[in-house]
Design a protein around this motif. Structure first.
Motif, short mmCIF file in Angstrom:
data_model
loop_
_atom_site.label_atom_id
_atom_site.label_comp_id
_atom_site.label_asym_id
_atom_site.label_seq_id
_atom_site.Cartn_x
_atom_site.Cartn_y
_atom_site.Cartn_z
N PRO A 100 7.53 -7.74 -2.71
CA PRO A 100 6.08 -7.75 -2.53
C PRO A 100 5.36 -8.05 -3.84
N SER A 101 4.08 -8.37 -3.75
CA SER A 101 3.31 -8.77 -4.91
C SER A 101 3.16 -7.65 -5.93
N LEU A 102 3.25 -6.40 -5.52
CA LEU A 102 3.08 -5.31 -6.49
C LEU A 102 4.24 -5.20 -7.47
N CYS A 103 5.35 -5.88 -7.19
CA CYS A 103 6.51 -5.82 -8.07
C CYS A 103 6.39 -6.74 -9.29
N PHE A 116 0.84 -1.20 0.00
CA PHE A 116 0.00 0.00 0.00
C PHE A 116 0.87 1.25 0.00
N VAL A 117 1.87 1.28 0.89
CA VAL A 117 2.77 2.44 0.96
C VAL A 117 3.59 2.55 -0.32
N GLY A 118 4.07 1.42 -0.84
CA GLY A 118 4.84 1.44 -2.08
C GLY A 118 4.02 1.97 -3.24
N GLY A 119 2.78 1.54 -3.33
CA GLY A 119 1.91 2.03 -4.39
C GLY A 119 1.58 3.50 -4.22
N LYS A 120 1.36 3.92 -2.99
CA LYS A 120 1.03 5.32 -2.73
C LYS A 120 2.21 6.23 -3.05
N ASN A 162 11.92 2.69 -2.73
CA ASN A 162 11.72 1.84 -3.90
C ASN A 162 11.26 0.47 -3.42
N PRO A 163 9.98 0.15 -3.59
CA PRO A 163 9.49 -1.15 -3.11
C PRO A 163 9.98 -2.33 -3.94
N CYS A 164 10.52 -2.05 -5.12
CA CYS A 164 10.98 -3.11 -6.01
C CYS A 164 12.44 -2.90 -6.40
N PRO A 165 13.38 -3.12 -5.48
CA PRO A 165 14.78 -2.94 -5.84
C PRO A 165 15.18 -3.92 -6.95
N PRO A 166 15.98 -3.49 -7.90
CA PRO A 166 16.26 -4.34 -9.07
C PRO A 166 17.05 -5.61 -8.77
N ASP A 167 17.88 -5.63 -7.76
CA ASP A 167 18.72 -6.81 -7.50
C ASP A 167 18.21 -7.68 -6.36
N ALA A 168 17.00 -7.44 -5.90
CA ALA A 168 16.47 -8.21 -4.76
C ALA A 168 15.98 -9.58 -5.23
N LEU A 208 15.99 12.90 7.14
CA LEU A 208 15.79 11.46 6.95
C LEU A 208 14.41 11.15 6.38
N GLY A 209 13.38 11.84 6.86
CA GLY A 209 12.03 11.63 6.33
C GLY A 209 11.93 11.99 4.87
N THR A 210 12.56 13.09 4.48
CA THR A 210 12.56 13.50 3.08
C THR A 210 13.28 12.48 2.21
N LEU A 211 14.42 11.99 2.70
CA LEU A 211 15.15 10.96 1.94
C LEU A 211 14.31 9.69 1.78
N VAL A 212 13.64 9.28 2.83
CA VAL A 212 12.82 8.07 2.75
C VAL A 212 11.69 8.26 1.74
N ILE A 213 11.03 9.40 1.78
CA ILE A 213 9.89 9.62 0.88
C ILE A 213 10.34 9.60 -0.58
N PHE A 214 11.47 10.22 -0.89
CA PHE A 214 11.88 10.33 -2.29
C PHE A 214 12.78 9.22 -2.79
N THR A 215 13.35 8.42 -1.91
CA THR A 215 14.21 7.33 -2.37
C THR A 215 13.58 5.96 -2.15
#
Length: 150
Positions: free
Chosen positions: A144-147, A63-67, A132-138, A123-130
């Motif tokens: 998660p299912s949204l990836c 949900f957070v990743g999609g939002k 990524n729920p779908c890291p490329p090398d994970a 730190l909050g600003t960095l978290v909001i803008f960086t």
């Protein structure tokens, strides 16, 4: 031992400081304006997170990743974070000014307050803008299912 002298209630007010700054006035205006804006931001946040979909049960990583994949919600949450931190910092600064009697104590408390505010905002600003729920090398089993395209 002498008792402290209390001025007469009818005596004119004597300013303690001789500065001509309007900082306290601007702080007072900021508290009112940010309070109204925070009400809109917080109730909008609560409505979207709790009233739409399946309520609190649908809030998870996906949900957070999609939002946060939408720039509108990134800006919304960023404004909410910044205004809440600045509003709270200004309020605590006022309390420190009112109740810390020694200049050294006041200086240390306000320095710690400003440091904490800057750390949380950065730190909050960095978290909001960086975020990524779908890291490329994970590994695929940790994503998660949204990836995965359905």
């Amino acid at each position: 031992m002498s008792s402290p002298v209390i001025d007469s209630p009818r005596s004119p007010y004597a300013r303690q400081r001789t500065t001509r700054s309007n900082f306290e006035l601007y702080g007072w205006i900021f508290m009112r304006a940010s309070g109204v804006l925070l009400l809109v931001l917080i109730f909008g946040h609560l409505f979207v997170n709790l009233m739409t979909g399946h309520g609190v049960h649908s809030i998870d990583f996906a949900f957070v990743g999609g939002k946060w994949s939408n720039p509108f919600w990134q800006i919304w949450d960023l404004l909410m974070l910044w205004l809440a931190m600045l509003h709270g910092t200004n309020g605590v600064r006022t309390v420190i000014n009112d109740y810390a009697s020694k200049d050294g104590t006041r200086l240390v408390l306000k320095a710690l307050l400003y440091f904490a505010c800057v750390v949380v905002v950065v730190l909050g600003t960095l978290v909001i803008f960086t975020f990524n729920p779908c890291p490329p090398d994970a590994p695929a089993d940790l994503l998660p299912s949204l990836c995965f395209p359905s």
